[in-house]
Design a protein around this motif. Structure first.
Motif, mmCIF file in Angstrom:
data_model
loop_
_atom_site.group_PDB
_atom_site.id
_atom_site.type_symbol
_atom_site.label_atom_id
_atom_site.label_comp_id
_atom_site.label_asym_id
_atom_site.label_seq_id
_atom_site.Cartn_x
_atom_site.Cartn_y
_atom_site.Cartn_z
ATOM 1 N N VAL A 80 -77.936 119.547 -43.594
ATOM 2 C CA VAL A 80 -76.489 119.287 -43.602
ATOM 3 C C VAL A 80 -75.979 119.096 -45.025
ATOM 4 C CG1 VAL A 80 -74.648 117.750 -42.829
ATOM 5 C CG2 VAL A 80 -76.544 118.271 -41.304
ATOM 6 N N GLU A 81 -76.714 118.338 -45.814
ATOM 7 C CA GLU A 81 -76.252 118.090 -47.184
ATOM 8 C C GLU A 81 -76.172 119.392 -47.974
ATOM 9 O OE1 GLU A 81 -78.970 115.115 -48.520
ATOM 10 O OE2 GLU A 81 -77.876 113.479 -47.526
ATOM 11 N N ARG A 82 -77.099 120.327 -47.718
ATOM 12 C CA ARG A 82 -77.026 121.614 -48.411
ATOM 13 C C ARG A 82 -75.849 122.437 -47.901
ATOM 14 N NH1 ARG A 82 -78.093 126.709 -47.348
ATOM 15 N NH2 ARG A 82 -78.432 128.108 -49.123
ATOM 16 N N LEU A 83 -75.702 122.530 -46.570
ATOM 17 C CA LEU A 83 -74.635 123.363 -46.017
ATOM 18 C C LEU A 83 -73.253 122.846 -46.385
ATOM 19 C CD1 LEU A 83 -75.958 124.182 -42.414
ATOM 20 C CD2 LEU A 83 -75.962 125.666 -44.430
ATOM 21 N N CYS A 84 -73.127 121.539 -46.542
ATOM 22 C CA CYS A 84 -71.823 120.950 -46.835
ATOM 23 C C CYS A 84 -71.542 120.844 -48.331
ATOM 24 C CB CYS A 84 -71.715 119.573 -46.188
ATOM 25 S SG CYS A 84 -71.675 119.634 -44.379
ATOM 26 N N SER A 85 -72.478 121.317 -49.150
ATOM 27 C CA SER A 85 -72.212 121.313 -50.588
ATOM 28 C C SER A 85 -71.238 122.439 -50.921
ATOM 29 C CB SER A 85 -73.519 121.496 -51.369
ATOM 30 O OG SER A 85 -74.039 122.798 -51.164
ATOM 31 N N PRO A 86 -70.406 122.263 -51.941
ATOM 32 C CA PRO A 86 -69.394 123.281 -52.276
ATOM 33 C C PRO A 86 -69.986 124.649 -52.601
ATOM 34 C CG PRO A 86 -68.949 121.203 -53.405
ATOM 35 C CD PRO A 86 -70.297 121.069 -52.790
ATOM 36 N N THR A 87 -71.233 124.680 -53.071
ATOM 37 C CA THR A 87 -71.819 125.953 -53.513
ATOM 38 C C THR A 87 -72.090 126.915 -52.361
ATOM 39 O OG1 THR A 87 -74.033 124.970 -53.408
ATOM 40 C CG2 THR A 87 -72.886 124.901 -55.532
ATOM 41 N N THR A 88 -72.249 126.407 -51.135
ATOM 42 C CA THR A 88 -72.570 127.292 -50.012
ATOM 43 C C THR A 88 -71.335 127.908 -49.365
ATOM 44 O OG1 THR A 88 -72.517 125.505 -48.360
ATOM 45 C CG2 THR A 88 -74.618 125.898 -49.493
ATOM 46 N N GLY A 89 -70.185 127.263 -49.516
ATOM 47 C CA GLY A 89 -68.963 127.779 -48.904
ATOM 48 C C GLY A 89 -68.965 127.729 -47.392
ATOM 49 N N SER A 90 -69.778 126.828 -46.787
ATOM 50 C CA SER A 90 -69.918 126.762 -45.329
ATOM 51 C C SER A 90 -69.022 125.731 -44.663
ATOM 52 C CB SER A 90 -71.380 126.451 -44.958
ATOM 53 O OG SER A 90 -72.250 127.442 -45.438
ATOM 54 N N GLN A 91 -68.432 124.820 -45.465
ATOM 55 C CA GLN A 91 -67.733 123.688 -44.881
ATOM 56 C C GLN A 91 -66.575 124.112 -43.984
ATOM 57 O OE1 GLN A 91 -68.530 120.105 -45.477
ATOM 58 N NE2 GLN A 91 -67.448 120.312 -43.526
ATOM 59 N N SER A 92 -65.805 125.090 -44.410
ATOM 60 C CA SER A 92 -64.652 125.523 -43.612
ATOM 61 C C SER A 92 -65.080 126.045 -42.247
ATOM 62 C CB SER A 92 -63.873 126.601 -44.374
ATOM 63 O OG SER A 92 -62.808 127.105 -43.586
ATOM 64 N N LEU A 93 -66.123 126.862 -42.217
ATOM 65 C CA LEU A 93 -66.610 127.395 -40.941
ATOM 66 C C LEU A 93 -67.166 126.272 -40.072
ATOM 67 C CD1 LEU A 93 -67.297 129.602 -38.963
ATOM 68 C CD2 LEU A 93 -69.326 130.150 -40.339
ATOM 69 N N LEU A 94 -67.899 125.344 -40.647
ATOM 70 C CA LEU A 94 -68.437 124.218 -39.882
ATOM 71 C C LEU A 94 -67.318 123.398 -39.262
ATOM 72 C CD1 LEU A 94 -71.318 123.112 -42.274
ATOM 73 C CD2 LEU A 94 -71.599 124.092 -39.992
ATOM 74 N N ASP A 95 -66.239 123.196 -40.013
ATOM 75 C CA ASP A 95 -65.096 122.461 -39.470
ATOM 76 C C ASP A 95 -64.496 123.190 -38.268
ATOM 77 O OD1 ASP A 95 -65.390 120.485 -41.359
ATOM 78 O OD2 ASP A 95 -63.861 121.276 -42.712
ATOM 79 N N LYS A 96 -64.408 124.507 -38.352
ATOM 80 C CA LYS A 96 -63.861 125.290 -37.249
ATOM 81 C C LYS A 96 -64.742 125.224 -36.001
ATOM 82 C CE LYS A 96 -61.459 128.641 -40.186
ATOM 83 N NZ LYS A 96 -61.422 130.058 -40.657
ATOM 84 N N LEU A 97 -66.033 124.976 -36.216
ATOM 85 C CA LEU A 97 -66.969 124.884 -35.090
ATOM 86 C C LEU A 97 -67.024 123.479 -34.499
ATOM 87 C CD1 LEU A 97 -69.893 127.003 -36.584
ATOM 88 C CD2 LEU A 97 -68.290 127.698 -34.782
ATOM 89 N N GLY A 98 -66.274 122.539 -35.065
ATOM 90 C CA GLY A 98 -66.243 121.191 -34.517
ATOM 91 C C GLY A 98 -66.803 120.134 -35.427
ATOM 92 N N GLY A 99 -67.281 120.524 -36.602
ATOM 93 C CA GLY A 99 -67.763 119.542 -37.565
ATOM 94 C C GLY A 99 -69.269 119.522 -37.678
#
Length: 515
Positions: A80-99
């Motif tokens: 989670v800490e890797r996926l939610c880091s700014p460098t991966t660009g995954s945070q927006s998609l994760l938010d759309k999936l429910g967090g």
């Protein structure tokens, strides 16, 4: 069942939070969930439950279900800490999936094995067979469903039934968010292809999916926990947080169990090298053999690897790739055979450092390869390994299966453990139906029967996909209580209880089990 039957929150994030008990040490509800899980006696008992080898009496330093759960939680948080880091660009998609919250994932990882019975996966298979064939439970037994039942029904936290966990954590525990036969409709085992875990046992296809996340008695709670994800995920799809936990479980299993059997000398460089290198040398010839010939000669080096390759192609065409498989075999051979296994483990500082480096290197390699997909294939979650690393995990798990789980000495012990569980269930059933002994039943077993009666009373044959004549609430309540009772024992408690019930133990007052 939980007391908060409907979410009272107004926003998507708030809906993930409903739940919570007085006396929590943390103001963060997800961390409070983690604290309640860790404080549970069901969590503590995992220290006495088999991962692969029973921790009781082995004399070996091997993982048990507790240490495995702690490592899954560590890996999951790292993902989670890797996926939610700014460098991966995954945070927006994760938010759309429910967090995707690190505390949610960690709590779910700590809780995911609470329902594992004595003797690990062997105990799971045996209890399932006994539950369906001897005790008349259509749902049978499943470790993931039992974990969900514990946190929502059979554990007690203060004045609540269950641990009163937040919706997000309960949803994240559901690797397989369906029941065995009836939910959702049409059921997942009828899909083509089926989601991972939703397939049936070829020997008993009418029983429904082999893996599932909740019994019918907890279905209302599961549906409630997933309300915040309505419209974001298909009914059968894991939440992003459940997908992280599931992937972390795979990583921990693939790496840490290999450590154990290197330490105890079970994994030998020569035998593993011979198997992998024989397939590399004879790959073209082996591809030309028919399946029957391969299965008939699995003891010959290389054959089992070729069977693995074909199984991957058959089951997981969405990701299988022959070049990636070849590279995975080569990478595992280099890292495991030429690396970790090159020198026998002798307990020295150098040997321990070698194991630590192997584990850290593989864990980092796999975590770094994880990505998020908006529209994953049917047999994948939203969070998944890259193609190369997915194949490497399959090869690592193959080495464990081929050179540990298929050993005759392990089979010897497991056959004895299977008989022990069968005898224990029979003895408890005989005690439960004996009218002369009703007042002397173990209080825990008595309470479990009362709880199961209350649950089944509100259900019908249709809820289980049964004809009215096949629905016997009294027998089902007794059966579920016996399964709950046995599943909550450690390996040592199961042995001690059967010794007492069979008259082999002469010790009246003992801490081997608690009645």
């Amino acid at each position: 069942m939980r007391s908060d039957s409907t979410p009272s929150a107004t926003g998507p994030r708030d809906a993930r939070l409903f739940g919570g008990s007085e006396g929590d040490l943390s103001g963060n509800p997800f961390r409070a969930d983690r604290d309640r899980i860790v404080a549970s006696p069901f969590f503590a008992r995992l220290g006495g439950v088999t991962q692969v080898i029973s921790p009781g009496g082995s004399g070996l330093l091997v993982h048990n279900r507790l240490t495995h759960s702690l490592k899954v939680a560590s890996v999951a948080r790292g993902i989670v800490e890797r996926l939610c880091s700014p460098t991966t660009g995954s945070q927006s998609l994760l938010d759309k999936l429910g967090g995707c919250d690190a505390d949610v994932v960690e709590a779910a990882a700590l809780a995911h094995d609470l329902g594992h019975p004595p003797f690990g996966h062997l105990g799971e298979r045996v209890l399932d067979r006994l539950a369906r064939q001897r005790l008349g439970l259509p749902d049978g037994f499943e470790g993931n469903a039992q974990s969900y039942r514990i946190v929502t029904s059979t554990e007690i936290s203060g004045s609540t039934v269950g641990l009163d966990l937040t919706a997000a954590v309960r949803a994240a525990m559901a690797k397989y968010p369906w029941t065995r036969r009836t939910y959702p409709s049409p059921h997942v085992h009828l899909m083509q292809p089926t989601p991972r875990g939703a397939g049936v046992d070829p020997e008993d296809p009418a029983a429904g999916s082999v893996k599932f996340g909740a019994y019918v008695t907890e279905l209302a709670d599961l549906r409630q926990a997933r309300v915040p994800f309505d419209g974001l995920l298909a009914q059968w799809q894991q939440t992003a947080e459940a997908s992280v936990m599931d992937t972390a479980d795979d990583i921990a299993y693939a790496i840490h169990d290999l450590e154990d059997f290197h330490r105890v000398g079970v994994l030998q460089q020569g035998t593993v090298a011979t198997e992998l290198m024989a397939w590399q040398r004879d790959a073209t010839e082996l591809r030309g053999l028919d399946l029957a010939a391969l299965r008939h000669t699995t003891r010959r080096p290389g054959r089992s690897v070729e069977l693995l390759r074909r199984d991957i192609c058959r089951k997981d065409g969405w990701i299988s790739d022959d070049d990636a498989f070849w590279s995975a075999v080569e990478h595992v051979r280099h890292e495991l055979v030429d690396g970790l296994l090159a020198a026998p483990f002798d307990g020295s500082v150098e040997a321990e450092q070698s194991v630590a480096r192997f584990s850290a290197r593989w864990t980092r390699r796999l975590i770094d390869a994880i990505h998020v997909r908006a529209d994953p294939p049917m047999r994948s979650g939203h969070v998944a390994l890259g193609v190369a690393q997915w194949h490497e995990v399959q090869v690592l798990k193959f080495v464990h299966h081929r050179f540990v789980l298929e050993r005759p000495d392990l089979a010897l012990h497991q056959r004895g453990q299977a008989r022990l569980l069968g005898a224990l269930v029979e003895a408890l059933h005989a005690w439960l139906v004996d009218p002369a002994e009703a007042v002397r039943l173990p209080r825990r077993l008595h309470d479990l029967v009362e709880m199961a009666h209350a649950e089944v009373r509100d259900l019908t044959a249709a809820d289980y996909g049964l004809a009215d004549g096949d629905f016997d609430p009294t027998a089902m309540a007794r059966g579920r209580a016996i399964v709950d009772f046995v599943a909550a024992l450690t390996d040592g408690q199961a042995v001690g209880l059967l010794d007492a019930l069979s008259g082999r133990s002469r010790q009246l007052w003992t801490d081997a089990f608690v009645l």
